[in-house]
Design an enzyme around this catalytic site. Structure first.
Site, short mmCIF file in Angstrom:
data_model
loop_
_atom_site.label_atom_id
_atom_site.label_comp_id
_atom_site.label_asym_id
_atom_site.label_seq_id
_atom_site.Cartn_x
_atom_site.Cartn_y
_atom_site.Cartn_z
N ARG A 25 2.99 -8.39 14.49
CA ARG A 25 2.33 -7.18 13.87
C ARG A 25 1.26 -7.48 13.12
O ARG A 25 0.21 -6.84 13.05
CB ARG A 25 3.60 -6.33 13.24
CG ARG A 25 3.10 -5.10 12.56
CD ARG A 25 3.85 -4.09 12.66
NE ARG A 25 5.18 -4.33 11.94
CZ ARG A 25 5.49 -3.26 10.70
NH1 ARG A 25 4.83 -2.40 10.69
NH2 ARG A 25 6.67 -3.70 10.30
N LYS A 31 0.83 -1.12 -0.09
CA LYS A 31 -0.03 0.01 -0.04
C LYS A 31 0.90 1.15 -0.20
O LYS A 31 0.70 2.29 -0.74
CB LYS A 31 -1.03 0.01 1.20
CG LYS A 31 -0.55 -0.05 2.41
CD LYS A 31 -1.74 -0.15 3.42
CE LYS A 31 -1.25 -0.56 4.88
NZ LYS A 31 -0.16 0.28 5.49
N ARG A 45 15.21 -2.93 9.03
CA ARG A 45 14.47 -2.15 10.13
C ARG A 45 14.30 -3.34 11.18
O ARG A 45 13.73 -4.28 11.04
CB ARG A 45 13.14 -1.66 9.68
CG ARG A 45 13.18 -0.47 9.23
CD ARG A 45 12.29 0.19 8.33
NE ARG A 45 10.98 -0.13 8.75
CZ ARG A 45 9.54 0.24 8.45
NH1 ARG A 45 9.48 0.72 7.37
NH2 ARG A 45 8.31 -0.27 9.01
N ARG A 55 12.88 -6.74 3.29
CA ARG A 55 12.98 -5.44 3.12
C ARG A 55 14.41 -4.89 3.80
O ARG A 55 14.70 -5.26 4.89
CB ARG A 55 12.03 -4.64 3.50
CG ARG A 55 11.85 -3.17 3.41
CD ARG A 55 10.57 -2.34 3.41
NE ARG A 55 9.96 -2.80 4.94
CZ ARG A 55 8.97 -2.35 5.13
NH1 ARG A 55 8.06 -1.57 4.29
NH2 ARG A 55 7.93 -2.52 6.38
N ARG A 65 -5.90 2.87 11.33
CA ARG A 65 -5.52 1.22 11.47
C ARG A 65 -6.36 0.67 12.65
O ARG A 65 -6.37 -0.42 12.90
CB ARG A 65 -4.18 1.16 12.19
CG ARG A 65 -3.04 0.59 11.06
CD ARG A 65 -1.86 0.67 11.90
NE ARG A 65 -0.84 1.14 10.63
CZ ARG A 65 0.45 0.92 10.63
NH1 ARG A 65 0.94 0.44 11.86
NH2 ARG A 65 1.03 1.34 9.75
P1 AMP Z 1 4.54 1.48 9.15
O1 AMP Z 1 5.67 2.04 8.35
O2 AMP Z 1 3.18 1.69 8.32
O3 AMP Z 1 4.98 -0.11 8.88
O4 AMP Z 1 4.65 1.82 10.59
C1 AMP Z 1 5.54 1.65 11.52
C2 AMP Z 1 5.07 1.66 12.95
O5 AMP Z 1 4.78 3.07 13.25
C3 AMP Z 1 4.21 0.79 13.27
O6 AMP Z 1 4.52 -0.63 13.82
C4 AMP Z 1 3.50 1.54 14.43
O7 AMP Z 1 4.41 1.35 15.58
C5 AMP Z 1 3.48 2.92 14.13
N1 AMP Z 1 2.26 3.18 13.37
C6 AMP Z 1 2.30 3.73 12.06
N2 AMP Z 1 0.77 4.04 11.76
C7 AMP Z 1 0.22 3.76 12.91
C8 AMP Z 1 -1.21 3.90 13.38
N3 AMP Z 1 -1.97 4.64 12.15
N4 AMP Z 1 -1.73 3.81 14.41
C9 AMP Z 1 -0.59 3.33 15.43
N5 AMP Z 1 0.63 2.99 15.13
C10 AMP Z 1 0.97 3.29 13.89
#
Ligand code: AMP
Length: 217
Positions: free
Chosen positions: A171, A13, A160, A127, A88
């Protein structure tokens, strides 16, 4: 155009949201990127959210919603936006609706990119990112010219901490449990568009563009 992208982490996405944002001339707002920037900048928010991110857990809704509220009120978002990684959870979706109602600019649609969970795990654990310039690679799908080294700046690539397999599986389980109610939530508002996300990037992009009523690139 005001759109949110729904889908598991690693569903592609981020890539699709960025392509659509460019095509529509609106900002691509990824909450994960915003949080990572706060961590890099060592802001107060960054210090608070770092532990959640390292454990692959969601940052608490209140902090996330406040950050998004601020970002959506910046001038570039007045033209519209593509939100990626937010909402989310159901409380985040409800908070977004309230905020957009206050701004007099309701959401146009929620695009749900559907993919198989095991595919997501393969994609995410492969990744690699450049800690210096932020370039993103994949050991299978987008390898750098020299293994383990950034093409752009020559820095050693890293995985990461939240892309490790145990963290990824956790996750996905947590996020699916929280995100599942968003599908009927947006369906009830007649805003849901569902697109299969497991084909080649350009084919998925064409399907996404047509689902959003944009000409394909
Ligand atoms: P992502 O890059 O989308 O995989 O996000 C990395 C991390 O940021 C996630 O594992 C969460 O810890 C935090 N995060 C990103 N977006 C959200 C969200 N909408 N709600 C809560 N935590 C978020």
């Amino acid at each position: 155009m005001r759109v949110v992208f729904l889908g598991l982490p690693g569903s592609g996405k981020g890539t699709q949201a960025a392509l659509i944002a460019t095509a529509a001339g609106v900002p691509h707002i990824a909450t994960g990127d915003l949080f990572r920037q706060h961590v890099r900048d060592r802001t107060e928010l960054g210090q608070t959210v770092r532990g959640y991110m390292d454990r692959g857990e969601n940052v608490p809704d209140q902090l996330t919603i406040a950050m998004v509220r601020g970002r959506l009120q910046e001038p570039d978002a007045a033209r519209g936006f593509v939100l990626d990684g937010f909402p989310r959870t159901l409380p985040q979706a409800e908070a977004l609706d309230t905020l957009l109602q206050d701004l007099g600019a309701p959401l146009d649609c929620a695009l749900y990119l559907e993919v198989d969970g095991e595919l997501v795990i393969r994609r995410m654990t492969g990744r690699r990112v450049c800690p210096k310039c932020g370039a993103v690679y994949h050991v299978e799908a987008k390898p750098p010219k020299t293994a383990g080294v950034c093409d752009a700046c020559g820095t050693a690539l890293v995985q990461r901490s939240d892309d490790r397999e145990d963290v990824v599986r956790h996750r996905i389980e947590v996020q699916w449990a929280e995100a599942e109610p968003l599908v009927p939530y947006y369906a009830a508002q007649h805003k849901l568009r569902e697109v299969r996300g497991d084909g080649p990037v350009d084919e998925v992009a064409a399907t996404v563009a047509s689902a959003l009523g944009l000409p394909s690139a």
